[in-house]
Design a protein around this motif. Structure first.
Motif, PDB file in Angstrom:
ATOM      1  N   UNK A 147      81.311  29.480 106.277  1.00  0.00           N
ATOM      2  CA  UNK A 147      82.663  30.020 106.444  1.00  0.00           C
ATOM      3  C   UNK A 147      83.461  29.164 107.418  1.00  0.00           C
ATOM      4  N   UNK A 148      84.755  29.019 107.136  1.00  0.00           N
ATOM      5  CA  UNK A 148      85.712  28.364 108.024  1.00  0.00           C
ATOM      6  C   UNK A 148      86.886  29.318 108.231  1.00  0.00           C
ATOM      7  N   UNK A 149      87.381  29.375 109.459  1.00  0.00           N
ATOM      8  CA  UNK A 149      88.508  30.253 109.790  1.00  0.00           C
ATOM      9  C   UNK A 149      89.638  29.439 110.409  1.00  0.00           C
ATOM     10  N   UNK A 150      90.857  29.852 110.103  1.00  0.00           N
ATOM     11  CA  UNK A 150      92.035  29.301 110.773  1.00  0.00           C
ATOM     12  C   UNK A 150      92.685  30.419 111.560  1.00  0.00           C
ATOM     13  N   UNK A 151      92.989  30.135 112.825  1.00  0.00           N
ATOM     14  CA  UNK A 151      93.564  31.144 113.714  1.00  0.00           C
ATOM     15  C   UNK A 151      94.947  30.743 114.165  1.00  0.00           C
ATOM     16  N   UNK A 152      95.820  31.708 114.266  1.00  0.00           N
ATOM     17  CA  UNK A 152      97.149  31.521 114.833  1.00  0.00           C
ATOM     18  C   UNK A 152      97.405  32.660 115.813  1.00  0.00           C
ATOM     19  N   UNK A 153      97.770  32.280 117.033  1.00  0.00           N
ATOM     20  CA  UNK A 153      98.067  33.265 118.075  1.00  0.00           C
ATOM     21  C   UNK A 153      96.930  34.270 118.232  1.00  0.00           C
ATOM     22  N   UNK A 154      95.689  33.781 118.163  1.00  0.00           N
ATOM     23  CA  UNK A 154      94.542  34.640 118.382  1.00  0.00           C
ATOM     24  C   UNK A 154      94.149  35.513 117.207  1.00  0.00           C
ATOM     25  N   UNK A 155      94.797  35.324 116.053  1.00  0.00           N
ATOM     26  CA  UNK A 155      94.505  36.138 114.876  1.00  0.00           C
ATOM     27  C   UNK A 155      94.029  35.232 113.730  1.00  0.00           C
ATOM     28  N   UNK A 156      93.068  35.728 112.959  1.00  0.00           N
ATOM     29  CA  UNK A 156      92.607  35.002 111.780  1.00  0.00           C
ATOM     30  C   UNK A 156      93.657  35.118 110.691  1.00  0.00           C
ATOM     31  N   UNK A 157      94.179  33.973 110.248  1.00  0.00           N
ATOM     32  CA  UNK A 157      95.212  33.972 109.218  1.00  0.00           C
ATOM     33  C   UNK A 157      94.710  33.441 107.879  1.00  0.00           C
ATOM     34  N   UNK A 158      93.578  32.756 107.887  1.00  0.00           N
ATOM     35  CA  UNK A 158      93.056  32.212 106.634  1.00  0.00           C
ATOM     36  C   UNK A 158      91.559  32.005 106.788  1.00  0.00           C
ATOM     37  N   UNK A 159      90.804  32.223 105.696  1.00  0.00           N
ATOM     38  CA  UNK A 159      89.364  32.010 105.698  1.00  0.00           C
ATOM     39  C   UNK A 159      88.970  31.304 104.408  1.00  0.00           C
ATOM     40  N   UNK A 160      88.112  30.320 104.523  1.00  0.00           N
ATOM     41  CA  UNK A 160      87.496  29.693 103.367  1.00  0.00           C
ATOM     42  C   UNK A 160      86.002  29.944 103.464  1.00  0.00           C
ATOM     43  N   UNK A 161      85.388  30.368 102.386  1.00  0.00           N
ATOM     44  CA  UNK A 161      83.974  30.722 102.435  1.00  0.00           C
ATOM     45  C   UNK A 161      83.314  30.444 101.104  1.00  0.00           C
ATOM     46  N   UNK A 162      82.062  30.023 101.164  1.00  0.00           N
ATOM     47  CA  UNK A 162      81.209  29.911  99.987  1.00  0.00           C
ATOM     48  C   UNK A 162      79.911  30.632 100.302  1.00  0.00           C
TER      49      UNK A 162
END
Length: 232
Positions: A4-19
């Motif tokens: 899993x990979x996560x992208x955070x903005x302002x301390x919040x998860x805004x996008x996730x990529x997962x296999x």
């Protein structure tokens, strides 16, 4: 197993990529509907150094090693034979390549080449990596670890001898993968790789889950509904 990979903005998860390695679940259930894999089956371990949860240090050196390795890999076959990839320069002599179920795990350069790289290049020699058109990769480097994801990050044409039981249709496919590398003493020691293999099958019109149903409906202990004596 999952990556899993996560992208955070302002301390919040805004996008996730997962296999998630759903094919591995099929193997564990003894319900494999695809071509046999060449590499070894195993429960993929965490880092040998057991330090994957707490990273520290600048990852520039590790990143340089991984990027240089990928750059040399892509020089073949356009710029020369297998020697141009300089595997011994980048990989530890006893490195482990933990591939997705369907490809399997290989150890050392011989295992990596025979169980993954040679079949991959024979089946899709025209591979193109990130930063080309709609392809893009995202990188993280910290300490001895490097991570990369692309959605998609590789474009290939199924040709040559085909790949993993997929026929050489001459059809272009896009590949989504999530990679993690661990560098040890300047060389890549471990590489965890997940590829969305089910999506590749889908792109050429093969529904693996439908095949799974057909393959397993007559298994001992299973249930089959009959209509006029004909399995349905």
């Amino acid at each position: 197993r999952f990556h899993e990979f996560y992208r955070l903005e302002a301390g919040k998860i805004t996008e996730m990529q997962a296999i998630w390695d759903i094919p591995e679940v099929m193997v564990q259930a003894n319900a494999w509907p695809m071509a046999p894999q060449l590499g070894a089956f195993l429960c993929t371990p965490g880092p040998m150094t057991q330090d994957g949860l707490r990273l520290s240090g600048n990852g520039d050196a590790a990143m340089d090693r991984v990027v240089s390795m990928l750059t040399d890999l892509c020089r073949h076959p356009a710029e020369g034979g297998p020697e141009i990839m300089q595997l011994e320069t980048h990989w530890h002599p006893r490195f482990n390549w933990y591939g997705p179920t369907g490809i399997g795990t290989g150890r050392g350069i011989a295992g990596f080449r025979h169980w993954h790289q040679i079949p991959f290049l024979r089946g899709m020699p025209d591979r193109k990596l990130d930063a080309m058109g709609d392809l893009m990769s995202h990188w993280i480097g910290e300490g001895n670890y490097v991570c990369e994801t692309g959605w998609p990050n590789m474009r290939l044409t199924l040709s040559g001898d085909g790949w993993m039981g997929l026929p050489p249709l001459g059809r272009e496919v896009l590949m989504r993968s999530l990679d993690f590398w661990r560098v040890e003493n300047g060389l890549i020691r471990e590489n965890w790789v997940l590829v969305d293999l089910l999506d590749i099958y889908r792109q050429i019109g093969i529904d693996v889950f439908a095949r799974l149903v057909e393959f397993n409906k007559a298994r001992p202990g299973g249930s089959i509904s009959l209509s006029n004596g004909i399995p349905s």
